[in-house]
Design a protein around this motif. Sequence first.
Motif, mmCIF file in Angstrom:
data_model
loop_
_atom_site.group_PDB
_atom_site.id
_atom_site.type_symbol
_atom_site.label_atom_id
_atom_site.label_comp_id
_atom_site.label_asym_id
_atom_site.label_seq_id
_atom_site.Cartn_x
_atom_site.Cartn_y
_atom_site.Cartn_z
ATOM 1 N N THR A 1 -10.569 -1.942 7.581
ATOM 2 C CA THR A 1 -9.840 -2.764 8.557
ATOM 3 C C THR A 1 -8.498 -2.140 8.903
ATOM 4 O O THR A 1 -8.154 -1.975 10.081
ATOM 5 C CB THR A 1 -9.647 -4.194 8.022
ATOM 6 N N ARG B 1 -14.693 -3.925 -7.160
ATOM 7 C CA ARG B 1 -14.016 -3.239 -6.069
ATOM 8 C C ARG B 1 -12.711 -2.626 -6.555
ATOM 9 O O ARG B 1 -12.118 -3.087 -7.503
ATOM 10 C CB ARG B 1 -13.722 -4.222 -4.944
ATOM 11 N N TYR C 1 0.847 -1.188 0.000
ATOM 12 C CA TYR C 1 0.000 0.000 0.000
ATOM 13 C C TYR C 1 0.883 1.239 0.000
ATOM 14 O O TYR C 1 1.780 1.355 0.825
ATOM 15 C CB TYR C 1 -0.884 0.085 1.247
ATOM 16 N N ASP D 1 -11.445 -10.150 -3.526
ATOM 17 C CA ASP D 1 -11.197 -8.990 -4.379
ATOM 18 C C ASP D 1 -11.537 -9.265 -5.831
ATOM 19 O O ASP D 1 -11.417 -10.381 -6.304
ATOM 20 C CB ASP D 1 -9.721 -8.596 -4.286
ATOM 21 N N GLN E 1 -18.195 0.531 4.727
ATOM 22 C CA GLN E 1 -18.418 -0.878 4.445
ATOM 23 C C GLN E 1 -17.079 -1.555 4.188
ATOM 24 O O GLN E 1 -16.063 -0.886 4.042
ATOM 25 C CB GLN E 1 -19.278 -1.014 3.183
ATOM 26 N N THR E 2 -17.118 -2.880 4.075
ATOM 27 C CA THR E 2 -15.903 -3.582 3.664
ATOM 28 C C THR E 2 -15.585 -3.153 2.242
ATOM 29 O O THR E 2 -16.470 -2.766 1.489
ATOM 30 C CB THR E 2 -16.089 -5.115 3.671
ATOM 31 N N ASP F 1 -13.587 -10.953 2.225
ATOM 32 C CA ASP F 1 -12.635 -10.160 1.448
ATOM 33 C C ASP F 1 -12.255 -10.935 0.192
ATOM 34 O O ASP F 1 -11.267 -11.635 0.150
ATOM 35 C CB ASP F 1 -11.410 -9.857 2.307
ATOM 36 N N THR G 1 -13.526 -0.688 1.672
ATOM 37 C CA THR G 1 -13.090 0.702 1.728
ATOM 38 C C THR G 1 -11.694 0.824 2.353
ATOM 39 O O THR G 1 -11.119 1.900 2.359
ATOM 40 C CB THR G 1 -14.049 1.527 2.605
HETATM 41 P P1 AMP Z 1 -11.395 -3.699 3.936
HETATM 42 O O1 AMP Z 1 -12.411 -2.652 3.651
HETATM 43 O O2 AMP Z 1 -10.666 -3.463 5.197
HETATM 44 O O3 AMP Z 1 -12.001 -5.087 3.868
HETATM 45 O O4 AMP Z 1 -10.273 -3.636 2.791
HETATM 46 C C1 AMP Z 1 -10.586 -3.906 1.461
HETATM 47 C C2 AMP Z 1 -9.375 -4.292 0.640
HETATM 48 O O5 AMP Z 1 -8.552 -3.133 0.413
HETATM 49 C C3 AMP Z 1 -8.477 -5.318 1.303
HETATM 50 O O6 AMP Z 1 -8.169 -6.297 0.325
HETATM 51 C C4 AMP Z 1 -7.240 -4.567 1.698
HETATM 52 O O7 AMP Z 1 -6.114 -5.409 1.636
HETATM 53 C C5 AMP Z 1 -7.189 -3.455 0.669
HETATM 54 N N1 AMP Z 1 -6.548 -2.194 1.176
HETATM 55 C C6 AMP Z 1 -6.679 -1.659 2.390
HETATM 56 N N2 AMP Z 1 -5.986 -0.507 2.483
HETATM 57 C C7 AMP Z 1 -5.407 -0.280 1.289
HETATM 58 C C8 AMP Z 1 -4.573 0.755 0.760
HETATM 59 N N3 AMP Z 1 -4.209 1.809 1.464
HETATM 60 N N4 AMP Z 1 -4.162 0.644 -0.516
HETATM 61 C C9 AMP Z 1 -4.554 -0.439 -1.256
HETATM 62 N N5 AMP Z 1 -5.343 -1.437 -0.822
HETATM 63 C C10 AMP Z 1 -5.772 -1.378 0.435
#
Ligand code: AMP
Length: 453
Positions: free
Chosen positions: A52, A348, A21, A322, A46-47, A320, A49
């Motif tokens: 986590t 996503r 990231y 993707d 939501q998830t 999760d 975004t």
């Molecule tokens: P979440 O909403 O926490 O379930 O995250 C969604 C997805 O985004 C997950 O696959 C994370 O690994 C990815 N993710 C989280 N933060 C970043 C970031 N800053 N840059 C790129 N991908 C990210």
Amino acid sequence: MSFESLGLRAEILRAVSEKGYSTPTPIQQQAIPPILEGRDIMGGAQTGTGKTAGFTLPLLHRLMALKENADNNTNSNNSNKGRRALRALVLTPTRELAAQVAESVHLYGKYLPLKSTVIFGGVSINPQIKKLRDGIDILVATPGRLLDHVNQKTVDLSQIDILVLDEADRMLDMGFIRDIRKVLALIPRQKQTLLFSATFSNEIKRLAQDLLNSPALIEVARHNTATETVTQVIHPVDKIRKRELLSHLIGSNNWKQVLVFTRTKHGANRLSEQLKTDGITAAAIHGNKSQGARTKALADFKAGRICVLVATDIAARGLDIDQLPHVVNYELPNVAEDYVHRIGRTGRAGNEGEAMSLVCVDELKLLRDIERLIKKEIPKVVFEDYRPDPSIRPEPINNGRGKQSQHSRKQNGSRTNSNSNSPRSNANGRSNSRPNGQRSSGNRSSQRTQSAR
Ligand code: AMP
């Protein structure tokens, strides 16, 4: 904005950069600074975004600071030095989400001397007891199993400094409010609380009011964000022919990875079995499945070993996965907001996604609710071979709780007959099954659906 500029510790930045990231997502940009300041958070997210990491990174940072502080304070009289106390608790509605959050905590904290573990039901409690006894700093848990541990006195919540309620709305939907309140009673009043929820019902607002102290309000994904980025289409079809149409769509388009939603656990099982008889690899994932079966189904799906994962809303929430290319609503959800969550599984992070809904006459009211919520009409495309029979009247939707009506029993019975209609040829596609009508509101199918409302 960079992660460095957010003021996170070097060990955390290193783990983040190794994960690949470079830029914080909007929720991370908004949530990390107030969490680092020790403020409570009410987060609408939501998830998908990056939520986590949005709470995990600052949580790890804060815990390290608290730990170092505690160690310094006990330096003079050494009795407590190095003793580990449970300082952070993350509550999640589902086992899958708990496992995913725990994985993130582990990953982002890999260069820190903090120990974390995850506990959820459906698996043996003894290994969890052993881990808890060894001493941990961060616990990720589902409410039911956490209470089991509380009752067995194998977890001590009296020193929690940071509490996270992840997907609070879903926890309430799943009936966890009493469990949550019991847990809250065991946690010190003086703590930092981070509450995340995709929706804000009155019940959530009440919980937030009781729990949060001048929270920073953070809202990133508006409810209909996914509805703007995901291509959506409705395929009107009779209920008894949905499965045939689904097999046809999968086969003729050669789809390799499809997440399919049903309304009930029973429906998920049944559809998954039916797809298998159509020669399509499938598995069902829902709350009645053992943890082992759920984990395996998800792993097989992610690895491409099975083509279709049939899920209920609760099981799918927080998964999760993707870049899912296809999401199919085999049945529309009862709650319009669940539609937005479902289609949010595709498209996503800027990837193209397609969400299609197989809608029978019984579901037109649900469709109307969804279109009202997302403030747009979803294009309707009728497949000529699957054109709905206009003589079928709508009837109340069976949610798998009550008895089936005579009519739907009869329909299910006749489904057997239609199944014998060479489903494999459907799975391989039929040349005359092209959609008629364009994806515009002016086409015939759209007019038909509108007039049926
Ligand atoms: P979440 O909403 O926490 O379930 O995250 C969604 C997805 O985004 C997950 O696959 C994370 O690994 C990815 N993710 C989280 N933060 C970043 C970031 N800053 N840059 C790129 N991908 C990210």
